[in-house]
Design a protein around this motif. Structure first.
Motif, PDB file in Angstrom:
ATOM      1  N   GLY A   1       2.353   4.766   0.517  1.00 13.28           N
ATOM      2  CA  GLY A   1       2.288   5.789   1.546  1.00 13.28           C
ATOM      3  C   GLY A   1       1.967   5.286   2.939  1.00 13.28           C
ATOM      4  O   GLY A   1       1.937   6.075   3.886  1.00 13.28           O
ATOM      5  N   ARG A   2       1.734   3.990   3.076  1.00 12.03           N
ATOM      6  CA  ARG A   2       1.378   3.467   4.398  1.00 12.03           C
ATOM      7  C   ARG A   2       2.620   3.055   5.174  1.00 12.03           C
ATOM      8  O   ARG A   2       3.564   2.518   4.619  1.00 12.03           O
TER       9      ARG A   2
ATOM     10  N   TYR B   1       0.844  -1.203   0.000  1.00 12.39           N
ATOM     11  CA  TYR B   1       0.000   0.000   0.000  1.00 12.39           C
ATOM     12  C   TYR B   1       0.878   1.251   0.000  1.00 12.39           C
ATOM     13  O   TYR B   1       1.721   1.421   0.887  1.00 12.39           O
TER      14      TYR B   1
ATOM     15  N   SER C   1      -5.079   7.333  10.512  1.00 16.84           N
ATOM     16  CA  SER C   1      -5.555   8.421   9.648  1.00 16.84           C
ATOM     17  C   SER C   1      -6.667   7.889   8.761  1.00 16.84           C
ATOM     18  O   SER C   1      -6.824   6.665   8.619  1.00 16.84           O
ATOM     19  N   PRO C   2      -7.439   8.778   8.140  1.00 24.16           N
ATOM     20  CA  PRO C   2      -8.466   8.323   7.190  1.00 24.16           C
ATOM     21  C   PRO C   2      -7.875   7.492   6.052  1.00 24.16           C
ATOM     22  O   PRO C   2      -8.498   6.532   5.581  1.00 24.16           O
ATOM     23  N   GLU C   3      -6.668   7.865   5.622  1.00 22.64           N
ATOM     24  CA  GLU C   3      -6.011   7.115   4.547  1.00 22.64           C
ATOM     25  C   GLU C   3      -5.649   5.709   5.022  1.00 22.64           C
ATOM     26  O   GLU C   3      -5.812   4.713   4.288  1.00 22.64           O
ATOM     27  N   ASP C   4      -5.145   5.634   6.268  1.00 24.14           N
ATOM     28  CA  ASP C   4      -4.868   4.322   6.854  1.00 24.14           C
ATOM     29  C   ASP C   4      -6.145   3.486   6.935  1.00 24.14           C
ATOM     30  O   ASP C   4      -6.149   2.294   6.626  1.00 24.14           O
ATOM     31  N   ASP C   5      -7.215   4.121   7.378  1.00 25.97           N
ATOM     32  CA  ASP C   5      -8.496   3.413   7.514  1.00 25.97           C
ATOM     33  C   ASP C   5      -8.927   2.791   6.195  1.00 25.97           C
ATOM     34  O   ASP C   5      -9.347   1.630   6.148  1.00 25.97           O
ATOM     35  N   LYS C   6      -8.821   3.574   5.121  1.00 31.02           N
ATOM     36  CA  LYS C   6      -9.252   3.099   3.804  1.00 31.02           C
ATOM     37  C   LYS C   6      -8.432   1.886   3.372  1.00 31.02           C
ATOM     38  O   LYS C   6      -8.981   0.869   2.924  1.00 31.02           O
ATOM     39  N   ASP C   7      -7.113   1.991   3.521  1.00 33.37           N
ATOM     40  CA  ASP C   7      -6.261   0.878   3.101  1.00 33.37           C
ATOM     41  C   ASP C   7      -6.360  -0.299   4.063  1.00 33.37           C
ATOM     42  O   ASP C   7      -6.198  -1.458   3.654  1.00 33.37           O
TER      43      ASP C   7
END
Length: 240
Positions: free
Chosen positions: A203-204, A201, A214-220
Motif C-alpha cells: 500500500g505504500r 511495503y 500519513s500515519p501508515e507511511d510513518d509506521k512503514d
C-alpha cells in the motif's frame, strides 16, 4: 535512538574538487559514537539541501556514521512549484556523464577521508528515487571497489541489465503502489545480485520512507529505517 544521541552530530558544508569540476556537499558526522564508516547518500530530484533528505541523513549519522550528501544538480534541483510538463526538459539539463563524475568525485573524497586513513575498508551508498537509479549505475561501474554495500530506496529509471555487473549486496526498498519503481524490476535485479534483498511495503507509494505523508507511511518508514540500519551495521560495522 533517542533525542540525546541525535544531538551528537556535526554538520558542515563542503566544496569537493577544484574549479569547474567542484561541487557542493553536506557532511554529517557522528561525534561521540562514530563508528568510522562513511556513507554516500544520493538524493532524489529535490537535491541535497532538501529538508527530508537532510533529516534522513542526520538520522543515519545519529547511528554512528559519516554521511556525505553531494549536490547532484549543481544548484539546480527540481522544485515542487514547477509544472510537471517541464520535468523532462529539466532532467535533460542534468547530463548523466556529469552526474556520474560528481558522484565519483564524492566517492573519491570519502575514500581519501575515511578508507585511506584505515578507518573503514568500504563505503556504504544509499540512494532515493533519482539517486537510487544513479546508485545502480555507480556500483555497476565501481571498478575501484569503493563500495561494500548498497541501499536503494524506490529507484527510478533503473537499468536492470546492469545488475549482472554489481558485485556487492543491495537492499531494495519500495512500496507495491509505486508506479515509478515496479516491484517486478526489483526482483529481477535481486536475482542477479548475490546476497541481495527486496523489501516491499504493501500500500505504500513513492517516497514513503523519507517523505511520509500519513500515519501508515510513518509506521512503514520507521520499519524501513530499522531494516536499513541493520543492513548497514551488519555489512559495514560487523564485517569491516
Amino acid at each position: 535512538m533517542d533525542d540525546e544521541t541525535c544531538e551528537l552530530v556535526n554538520g558542515a558544508e563542503l566544496i569537493l574538487g577544484e574549479g569547474t569540476d567542484s561541487i557542493r556537499a553536506y557532511l554529517l558526522k557522528a561525534v561521540k559514537n562514530n563508528n568510522g564508516n562513511g556513507v554516500l547518500l544520493l538524493s532524489d530530484i529535490f537535491g541535497f539541501e532538501d529538508s527530508s533528505t537532510r533529516d534522513f541523513a542526520y538520522r543515519v549519522a545519529c547511528n554512528g556514521y559519516n554521511v556525505l550528501v553531494p549536490d547532484l544538480f549543481r544548484g539546480n534541483p527540481w522544485t515542487k512549484n514547477r509544472p510537471r510538463t517541464q520535468f523532462e526538459l529539466w532532467l535533460s539539463r542534468q547530463p548523466p556523464e556529469r552526474v556520474a563524475k560528481d558522484i565519483n568525485t564524492s566517492a573519491k573524497w570519502m575514500v581519501d577521508e575515511f578508507v585511506a586513513a584505515k578507518i573503514t575498508k568500504k563505503l556504504g551508498i544509499i540512494g532515493f528515487c533519482f539517486g537510487g537509479g544513479k546508485l545502480i549505475e555507480t556500483i555497476a561501474q565501481d571498478k575501484d571497489s569503493y563500495f561494500g554495500i548498497g541501499i536503494c530506496f524506490y529507484g527510478t529509471r533503473m537499468n536492470p541489465s546492469l545488475a549482472s555487473n554489481i558485485k556487492i549486496p543491495v537492499l531494495f526498498v519500495s512500496g507495491d503502489d509505486d508506479p515509478l519503481c515496479p516491484v517486478s524490476i526489483l526482483h529481477d535485479m535481486k536475482n542477479n545480485i548475490r546476497d541481495s534483498r527486496v523489501v516491499v511495503y504493501q500500500g505504500r507509494g513513492h517516497g514513503f520512507a523519507h517523505r511520509p505523508e500519513s500515519p501508515e507511511d510513518d509506521k512503514d518508514a520507521e520499519d524501513a529505517f530499522f531494516v536499513m540500519r541493520n543492513w548497514l551495521h551488519d555489512s559495514l560495522v560487523v564485517k569491516n
